[in-house]
Write an enzyme that holds these catalytic residues in place. Structure first.
Site, mmCIF file in Angstrom:
data_model
loop_
_atom_site.group_PDB
_atom_site.id
_atom_site.type_symbol
_atom_site.label_atom_id
_atom_site.label_comp_id
_atom_site.label_asym_id
_atom_site.label_seq_id
_atom_site.Cartn_x
_atom_site.Cartn_y
_atom_site.Cartn_z
ATOM 1 N N SER A 245 -9.760 -0.414 6.967
ATOM 2 C CA SER A 245 -9.200 -0.246 5.621
ATOM 3 C C SER A 245 -8.508 -1.474 5.048
ATOM 4 O O SER A 245 -8.121 -1.467 3.878
ATOM 5 C CB SER A 245 -8.224 0.926 5.595
ATOM 6 O OG SER A 245 -8.938 2.127 5.680
ATOM 7 N N SER B 247 -9.750 2.114 2.837
ATOM 8 C CA SER B 247 -8.865 2.851 1.966
ATOM 9 C C SER B 247 -7.920 1.966 1.158
ATOM 10 O O SER B 247 -7.408 2.379 0.131
ATOM 11 C CB SER B 247 -8.015 3.828 2.788
ATOM 12 O OG SER B 247 -7.152 3.111 3.671
ATOM 13 N N LYS C 149 0.847 -1.190 0.000
ATOM 14 C CA LYS C 149 0.000 0.000 0.000
ATOM 15 C C LYS C 149 0.884 1.242 0.000
ATOM 16 O O LYS C 149 1.892 1.288 0.713
ATOM 17 C CB LYS C 149 -0.906 -0.018 1.242
ATOM 18 C CG LYS C 149 -2.007 1.038 1.259
ATOM 19 C CD LYS C 149 -2.905 0.836 2.488
ATOM 20 C CE LYS C 149 -4.023 1.866 2.586
ATOM 21 N NZ LYS C 149 -4.859 1.652 3.788
#
Ligand SMILES: [Mg+2]
Ligand SMILES: [Zn+2]
Lengths: 502, 98, 520
Positions: free
Chosen positions: C196, C172, C97
């Site tokens: 997330s 997210s 990420k």
């Protein structure tokens, strides 16, 4: 910026006819740990810009603070030396505001729960009395970086075209020591302020936790001053004077602000709550940025650092390792050295106690050590316009000079010349003696020859001495001293003269 | 209940260094007002409940006071929008000297 | 990528993409396949299906480092060939990420404000991936600074759900989960502040884990809400996640909130769970996570999952956690408050974007112009909400009360875990919604994290494991298993048992993507 015209300040005596001054002193002290508060970068003064920086103290995204254990120990030791209580559970908070010298745009500080609180410091005043200053709290926080302002007329922030930032100082450990309001000092308020900062500096120096150099910024004082009309107990609006870079300035800044406040208030004006800057040259203060009345720092608990819960064992072991505190030391040396109260006070006022003690530790008798520091060396410091501690001579060197006098190698007069040589950078006392050829002429035969020569040159005087008028020997001694360029022991010469005339 | 106005948003934006536009003031004040209204539900919680700021199960986590390598200066300055004489160059600062 | 670099593996390349990391690792260690081949297959897959953010691809990645990945793969192959001890996942590709720092790739956090920034240091987890011989393929898309539940808040355009490219992949960490679901990476790292990792896992039919707070170092994770953020694994199976969990977890002195305790035996637990026996395990169904707002197909899939757990021998009971009703409001005060402070450093002075510096403006003005231009709407909104919640006039009523809510939520968990070994709920109330559907309604968006937020506030472990599809739209549903702090292994055991019992592979979404490839 246009200069702000200040009304002429009142004297403190005039101020105190109408008002009682209230002071609060905030002292920031940079710790002399090896590394910064929250990272392993070197905590060093004077390095090339941005060479002692890392992701943490540059506030780079993703970096996390790592609390320095030595800084915590220093904070606790400072608290203990200031008679504070150690909080059982304390922690850090973020103080949020934007400023380019602060890379995260928040300062990691302590807020509601400082590590130490509720203490006091007994401060010796010039007249020999003691003033107790109550300590509200001492807390840990991190220092900011430094800005260099480029362009504009003065190199100051105002009018600069841009600024250059060096973050070497960013994250250096600070302890902020905050007093409770100091009330009731009256006309002595400026003196109390100076004496407090002096005493605090001595405590911190004794602890060895900081360089405490006000000139280098490792000790910085902010002085809050307000006035309350006599007979009332409601504090007036305060101002906070920053940029106070010497002990003397602390006193001057408080005195100036007292006078200025009185001038404003007595002419029907109101004091603005603001920060002010002290100007060393003029001894006056000028306004800084008005504080957004309640600057909203949006404090909240620092989520990246777990709480501190110093155990009783830890605190007690730190307490046990505290050095003798200055006032304890003063009491001890007074007895050991047999000083009168007045002699002790002179020593303290001359800032010579540590120097004398160190000289004694280096082997000098207390009386001789004391005498050197408070008289001849104090004069030299005064002439050179530096503090006694800043003279280029060490207690060990003074002790060596004292020893040479005691063993007869030097007369007192020669000893002063040796000290002058050391101060002038000519090396160790022995090197100065050799370099300047200053040793006492102690060769008995050479001295005897010089005496005989002088007697032969002044036969009339010689006859008088032989006739028992021993006072006449002075003339012969003088001649011998002149012939040996002062490097003879005058007492021994006197003895020789009398011997030869028997 | 919350009543976040355009002026409030303008004030928050100033504090947070956001040069918001006029249109944003409208949108944000409406949205933030609604959100603050919703989250104000925590107001029902009695005052005597102690706060929890973090859930770390440890205390007194300390680092030894030993130096570690710093970044080379070139690396420290590599991301700088502007640099000069080994320092970060920034626009003129308004405010007090610290 | 040039044609000469192509593996020419054909069907076998496609087969590699459908394998889970456990099986890939087995073949790598048996030297049936090389890491370079596996890596190349995934790079080709990315090339084929990821698109450029313009709207026709998955857009899971913001940056792909093909050369770096192939070089790392060669190193892994040599280590395996040398026969020395190598980590279980050596040679397996992984996606990271883009809010974790990497020295060899940009780190954008999905924001314009970090334009051009190359971190001078690796996040601890990234260092651990490298040390374990995993092969970082690139950085995945996310809602800007991890603020969002759909990746629509990315400054670089949304990621798309491989099950239906018109839908969000969650957020997210939608990029990480979409990459795993689409066969672009067998594993990924995510970060979970309010859900997330788990919510994207649920809506993409993959596994996502939020480990116990403090058990995975946050050093190098660009902070959103420091007291809630936690890095965790994304994978295609519970065992995959467990293997990655053991690589990244463990004490790190660079993060002083990092727990100095042994990593729970999650791999062992996943293996034990896969044997299918949950006899004596007490499973609590959180009664608050049902009813209005829950999509019927989601509720049905969840009810069926609970039935399966009972069939595996678990004692299923219903538990009530009444203070969970405060979780969403508390979260949307605490997270923005911390974010308002964490994001203050993005100020145009030392790195990243600088706007409006024409020589006449002050730092304050340049900071404000840069932050205005560099941050998206959701980030600005949260910064202002946090600034408001912390300000003197509202601290007690907002931030202070949110901290008290946190205490109540911790107490509810503590009480529930006295009678239950794990708690279960749907991971998210609905399946993947359509891109654009909630973008103008922040409060509707926030509901996606309703079930995941309590575990962030309390710091306990939680996992989302696929539990079939919703009958009403055919999209994946997630089962959330929550365990007490430092008992992550319990969640893994229950999730693995359920996964095995359900049997059905979730594999990458190849059919749709094959169609997509054809259209390119
Ligand atoms: Mg301070
Ligand atoms: Zn540093």
């Amino acid at each position: 910026m246009t200069a702000v015209v200040e009304s002429a300040p009142y004297t403190v005596e005039e101020v105190c006819e109408h008002f009682d001054p209230v002071m609060g002193l905030e002292v920031h002290v940079e710790l002399n740990t090896a590394t910064k508060m929250f990272c392993g970068c070197a905590n060093a003064f004077g390095a090339e810009p941005n060479t002692n920086v890392c992701p943490v103290c540059l506030g780079l995204p993703g970096s996390l603070p790592r609390l320095n254990g030595a800084a915590v120990e220093s904070a606790i030791r400072i608290g203990l030396a200031l008679n504070c209580r150690v909080r059982e559970r304390s922690g850090f908070a973020r103080k949020n505001y934007f400023y380019p010298d602060m890379p995260k745009n928040f300062q990691i500080s302590q807020y509601e729960d400082p590590i130490v609180f509720d203490g006091y410091l007994d401060v010796p005043l010039d007249d020999g009395t003691t003033w107790r200053v109550e300590i509200e709290r001492a807390h840990m926080e991190e220092d900011t970086g430094k800005s260099l302002h480029v362009g504009g007329a003065t190199g100051r922030i105002h009018g600069a075209d841009y600024s250059l930032l060096d973050y070497n100082r960013s994250g250096v450990p600070l302890i902020e020591i905050v007093t409770r309001p100091i009330i009731g000092a009256g006309v002595r308020a400026p003196e109390v302020a100076r004496a407090y900062v002096t005493a605090l500096r001595d405590v911190l120096r004794g602890l060895g936790v900081s360089d405490v150099r006000m000139d280098q910024g490792s000790m910085r004082c902010d002085a809050n001053v307000s006035l309350m009309p006599k007979g009332t107990s409601t504090f007036g609006t305060r101002t906070e004077t920053k940029n106070v870079n010497s002990l003397r300035s602390v006193e001057r800044a408080v005195r100036y602000e007292m006078g200025r406040h009185a001038g404003v208030l007595l002419s029907g004006g109101a004091i603005r709550q603001e920060t002010r800057h002290f100007d060393e040259q003029s001894g006056t203060t000028s306004p800084g940025r008005p504080k957004e009345t309640f600057a909203d720092y949006r404090f909240f608990p620092e989520p990246d650092l777990p709480p501190l819960e110093p155990s009783a064992d830890w605190v007690e072991s730190l307490r046990a390792g505290l050095p003798e505190r200055p006032w304890e030391r003063r009491a001890r040396v007074q007895t050991e050295w047999g000083l009168s109260d007045e002699e002790l006070r002179d020593l303290v006022n001359a800032d010579a106690l540590d120097l004398v003690a160190d000289t004694v530790d280096a082997g000098a008798p207390p009386e001789a050590a004391r005498s050197w520091w408070v008289s001849y060396l104090a004069q030299q410091a005064n002439t050179a316009g530096v503090a006694l501690t800043e003279l280029a001579i060490t207690p060990a060197q003074v002790a060596r000079v004292v020893a040479m006098v005691a063993e007869g190698t030097l007369t007192n007069k020669l000893a002063r010349q040796v000290v002058d040589g050391v101060l002038a950078g000519e090396g160790e006392p022995d090197e100065v003696v050799a370099g300047r050829g200053l040793a006492v002429v102690s060769d008995e035969s050479a001295l005897t020859a010089a005496v005989d020569e002088a007697l032969a040159a002044q036969p009339a005087v010689a006859e008088k001495i032989k006739a028992g008028k021993t006072k006449a020997a002075g003339a012969i001694v003088g001649a011998v001293m002149k012939a040996t360029r002062g490097q003879a022991d005058a007492a021994r010469v006197q003895e020789l003269v009398l011997e030869r005339c028997r | 209940m919350s009543d976040i106005t355009r002026d409030d948003v303008a004030h928050l934006a100033r504090l947070a260094r956001l040069a918001v536009t006029d249109d944003e003031l409208d949108t944000f004040s409406r949205q933030i007002d609604a959100i603050v209204d919703t989250v104000s539900a925590v107001g029902d919680i009695p005052d005597d409940v102690p706060p929890t700021a973090q859930v770390v199960p440890q205390t007194n986590v300390l680092r030894p006071d030993a130096t570690e390598p710093s970044l080379p200066r070139e690396a420290a300055l590599a991301g700088a929008p502007s640099a000069e004489e080994g320092r970060f160059r920034v626009p003129r600062i308004l405010g007090e000297e610290l | 990528m040039s044609d000469t670099q192509r593996s020419g593996a054909g069907a076998s390349g496609e087969e590699l993409l459908s394998l889970d990391a456990t099986e890939l690792a087995r073949r790598l260690h048996a030297r049936e396949v090389s890491s370079v081949e596996v890596t190349r297959a995934h790079l080709e897959r990315i090339e084929a299906v990821d698109g450029d953010g313009g709207g026709d691809g998955v857009h899971a990645f913001l940056h792909v480092d093909a050369d770096g990945a192939l070089a790392a793969a060669e190193v892994a192959d040599r280590a395996i060939a040398d026969g020395g001890p190598v980590s279980p996942l050596a040679g397996v590709p992984i996606a990271v990420k883009d809010n974790m720092t990497t020295t060899d790739m940009p780190t954008t956090c999905g924001s314009r404000i970090l334009d051009g920034w190359r971190p001078p240091y690796d996040a601890t987890v990234v260092g651990r991936l490298r040390a374990a011989g995993l092969v970082p393929l690139g950085k995945t898309n996310l809602d800007e600074f991890a603020m969002g539940s759909s990746t629509e808040n990315s400054a670089f355009g949304p990621s798309r759900n491989p099950w239906d490219l018109t839908r969000i992949p969650g957020g997210s960490g939608g990029g990480s989960s979409a990459a795993v679901a689409a066969g672009e990476a067998p594993l990924a790292l995510g970060s979970d502040t309010g859900g997330s990792i788990r919510q994207p896992g649920a809506v993409t039919g993959t596994v996502g884990v939020k480990p116990t707070y403090g058990t995975v170092s946050r050093f190098g994770l660009v902070a959103f809400s420091s007291s809630l953020d936690q890095i965790g694994p994304c994978g295609r199976s519970v065992l995959d996640a467990a293997l990655l969990h053991e690589v990244i977890a463990g004490h790190d002195p660079r993060d002083q909130t990092s727990v100095d305790a042994p990593v729970p035996p999650v791999v062992e637990a996943a293996l034990a769970g896969a044997r299918g026996d949950l006899a004596g395990v007490r499973v609590g169904v959180v009664s608050e996570f049902a009813g209005e707002g829950y999509q019927p197909g989601v509720s049905a899939a969840f009810t069926d999952a609970v039935r399966v757990l009972g069939e595996l021998g678990a004692d299923v009971v219903e538990v009530s956690c009444p203070s969970f009703s405060y979780a969403l409001p508390a979260y949307y005060l605490i997270a923005p408050s911390e974010a308002s402070s964490n994001l203050a450093r993005f100020d145009a002075m030392r790195y990243g974007l600088r706007v409006g510096d024409d020589g006449s403006r002050s730092t304050d003005d340049v900071m404000s112009l840069t932050r205005e231009a560099g941050f998206g709407a959701e980030v600005k909104r949260r910064i202002m909400i946090g600034t408001h919640a912390l300000s003197a006039g509202s601290y007690d009523a907002l931030y202070g009360k949110a901290q008290k809510a946190r205490t109540l939520i911790v107490r509810d968990f503590t009480a529930a875990f006295e009678t239950c070994d794990v708690l279960v709920s749907p991971t998210t109330p609905t399946t993947a919604f359509r891109i654009g559907e909630r973008i103008d309604d922040p409060l509707a968006m926030y509901l996606a994290d309703l079930c995941t937020i309590p575990s962030n506030l309390a710091g306990n472990a939680a996992i989302s494991v696929p539990c079939g599809t919703s009958a009403d739209d055919g999209l994946p549903v997630g089962l959330q298993v929550m365990a007490p702090a430092l008992a992550d292994d319990r969640a893994y055991r229950v999730a693995a048992a359920y996964e095995t019992a359900r049997g059905e592979s979730t594999g990458p979404r190849i059919p749709e993507l094959r169609a997509l490839e054809g259209s390119r």
